[in-house]
Design a protein around this motif. Structure first.
Motif, short mmCIF file in Angstrom:
data_model
loop_
_atom_site.label_atom_id
_atom_site.label_comp_id
_atom_site.label_asym_id
_atom_site.label_seq_id
_atom_site.Cartn_x
_atom_site.Cartn_y
_atom_site.Cartn_z
N THR A 82 0.82 -1.20 0.00
CA THR A 82 0.00 0.00 0.00
C THR A 82 0.85 1.26 0.00
O THR A 82 1.99 1.26 0.45
CB THR A 82 -0.91 0.04 1.24
N ASN A 83 0.27 2.30 -0.53
CA ASN A 83 0.90 3.61 -0.54
C ASN A 83 -0.20 4.64 -0.36
O ASN A 83 -1.35 4.38 -0.70
CB ASN A 83 1.63 3.83 -1.87
N LEU A 84 0.12 5.84 0.16
CA LEU A 84 -0.90 6.88 0.35
C LEU A 84 -1.22 7.55 -0.97
O LEU A 84 -0.34 7.85 -1.77
CB LEU A 84 -0.41 7.92 1.36
N LYS A 85 -2.50 7.78 -1.19
CA LYS A 85 -2.94 8.46 -2.40
C LYS A 85 -2.37 9.88 -2.42
O LYS A 85 -2.42 10.60 -1.45
CB LYS A 85 -4.47 8.53 -2.42
N GLN A 86 -1.83 10.27 -3.55
CA GLN A 86 -1.22 11.58 -3.67
C GLN A 86 -2.29 12.64 -3.85
O GLN A 86 -3.27 12.44 -4.57
CB GLN A 86 -0.26 11.62 -4.87
N THR A 87 -2.14 13.80 -3.23
CA THR A 87 -3.08 14.89 -3.41
C THR A 87 -2.84 15.55 -4.75
O THR A 87 -1.76 15.42 -5.35
CB THR A 87 -2.93 15.94 -2.29
N SER A 88 -3.85 16.26 -5.26
CA SER A 88 -3.71 16.93 -6.54
C SER A 88 -2.60 17.97 -6.50
O SER A 88 -1.89 18.18 -7.48
CB SER A 88 -5.04 17.59 -6.93
N GLN A 89 -2.43 18.62 -5.34
CA GLN A 89 -1.38 19.64 -5.22
C GLN A 89 0.00 18.99 -5.36
O GLN A 89 0.88 19.53 -6.03
CB GLN A 89 -1.50 20.35 -3.89
N SER A 90 0.20 17.83 -4.74
CA SER A 90 1.49 17.13 -4.84
C SER A 90 1.76 16.73 -6.28
O SER A 90 2.89 16.81 -6.74
CB SER A 90 1.49 15.90 -3.93
N ASN A 91 0.73 16.27 -6.98
CA ASN A 91 0.92 15.87 -8.37
C ASN A 91 1.33 17.04 -9.24
O ASN A 91 2.14 16.90 -10.16
CB ASN A 91 -0.37 15.24 -8.91
N VAL A 92 0.77 18.21 -8.97
CA VAL A 92 1.15 19.40 -9.74
C VAL A 92 2.62 19.71 -9.54
O VAL A 92 3.36 19.99 -10.48
CB VAL A 92 0.29 20.61 -9.32
N VAL A 93 3.08 19.65 -8.28
CA VAL A 93 4.49 19.92 -7.98
C VAL A 93 5.38 18.91 -8.67
O VAL A 93 6.40 19.25 -9.27
CB VAL A 93 4.73 19.93 -6.46
N ARG A 94 5.02 17.63 -8.60
CA ARG A 94 5.85 16.58 -9.20
C ARG A 94 5.89 16.70 -10.72
O ARG A 94 6.91 16.41 -11.33
CB ARG A 94 5.31 15.21 -8.80
N ASN A 95 4.79 17.09 -11.31
CA ASN A 95 4.77 17.22 -12.76
C ASN A 95 5.63 18.39 -13.24
O ASN A 95 5.99 18.46 -14.41
CB ASN A 95 3.33 17.40 -13.24
N GLN A 96 5.96 19.30 -12.34
CA GLN A 96 6.85 20.40 -12.69
C GLN A 96 8.32 20.02 -12.50
O GLN A 96 9.20 20.75 -12.92
CB GLN A 96 6.53 21.63 -11.83
N ASN A 97 8.57 18.88 -11.88
CA ASN A 97 9.94 18.39 -11.72
C ASN A 97 10.39 17.64 -12.97
O ASN A 97 9.57 17.11 -13.72
CB ASN A 97 10.05 17.45 -10.52
N TYR A 98 11.70 17.61 -13.19
CA TYR A 98 12.27 16.72 -14.20
C TYR A 98 13.64 16.26 -13.74
O TYR A 98 14.25 16.87 -12.86
CB TYR A 98 12.33 17.40 -15.58
N VAL A 99 14.09 15.15 -14.31
CA VAL A 99 15.30 14.47 -13.83
C VAL A 99 16.34 14.45 -14.95
O VAL A 99 16.01 14.18 -16.11
CB VAL A 99 14.98 13.03 -13.38
#
Length: 225
Positions: A82-99
């Protein structure tokens, strides 16, 4: 003659006083008996309501009724953990990241709006199994992944001895039989920084756990030579 006149005046004054008192009593009696019964009953009812306890409602008017459930619900990963469901705000931040992976200095860099926010050492592919160079995207993330050896076909189950550690971040599909290339942990962190993998990017367990939280499916990954 004067005495008779004075007595008459006194009798008149006394009669006026008596009449005035009688009239006052009559008016008072009439007023008290002619009061509106509806007003009187309303006053009595109001007095009763003041002493009556207020009923407590189960619903508050104008407020959203929230069900008795946790705001963050657990979801299952591909491995059944199991893992915790990500909030929409967290997804926005992650989508702005790149590696960006620099193979020359064997490091993984995480960018957010053109600023480096994290940097981790990594192991890279050994000779004959070089890590591919190019631009990719995170395909899927998995907790406690199993691993199948690309040559022998032996399957290593999840656990402390798994060659992938407890995190997997795949960003390139090699083939149906060889699987994917991605970031993962390791049971032997002393090998991080060396050319020892079959093309994957081997990271320290604590580092890959942080990277796991900094990226999402679709995050851009660029591997440079």
């Amino acid at each position: 003659m004067a005495i008779v006149r004075n007595n008459s005046i006194m009798r008149v004054v006394m009669l006026l006083c008596f009449s005035t008192a009688l009239l006052s009593l009559s008016l008072k009696w009439y007023t008290s008996n002619s009061m509106n019964p509806a007003i009187s009953n309303q006053t009595k009812n109001t007095d009763k309501n003041l002493t009556k306890p207020l009923a407590v409602s189960n619903k508050l008017p104008g407020l959203l009724q929230i069900p008795n459930k946790s705001v963050t619900q657990p979801i299952e990963s591909n491995s059944g953990t199991t893992n915790l469901k990500q909030t929409s705000q967290s997804n926005v931040v992650r989508n702005q990241n790149y590696v960006v992976v620099d193979l020359s200095d064997r490091r993984v860099y995480v960018y957010h709006t053109d600023q480096v926010i994290a940097s981790y050492p990594t192991g890279i592919g050994k000779k004959g199994w070089e890590t591919p160079v190019g631009k990719f995207n995170v395909m899927h993330k998995e907790l406690h992944p199993a691993w199948r050896h690309p040559i022998t076909g032996k399957v290593f189950p999840p656990g402390p001895d798994s060659p992938l550690g407890d995190r997997w971040i795949g960003f390139m599909s090699v083939s149906a039989d060889k699987g994917e290339i991605g970031f993962h942990g390791t049971p032997d962190e002393s090998l991080v920084g060396d050319s020892v993998s079959h093309g994957c990017l081997r990271m320290r367990n604590a580092d890959v756990r942080m990277l796991f939280e900094q990226v999402s499916t679709g995050t851009s990954v660029e591997v440079r030579s």
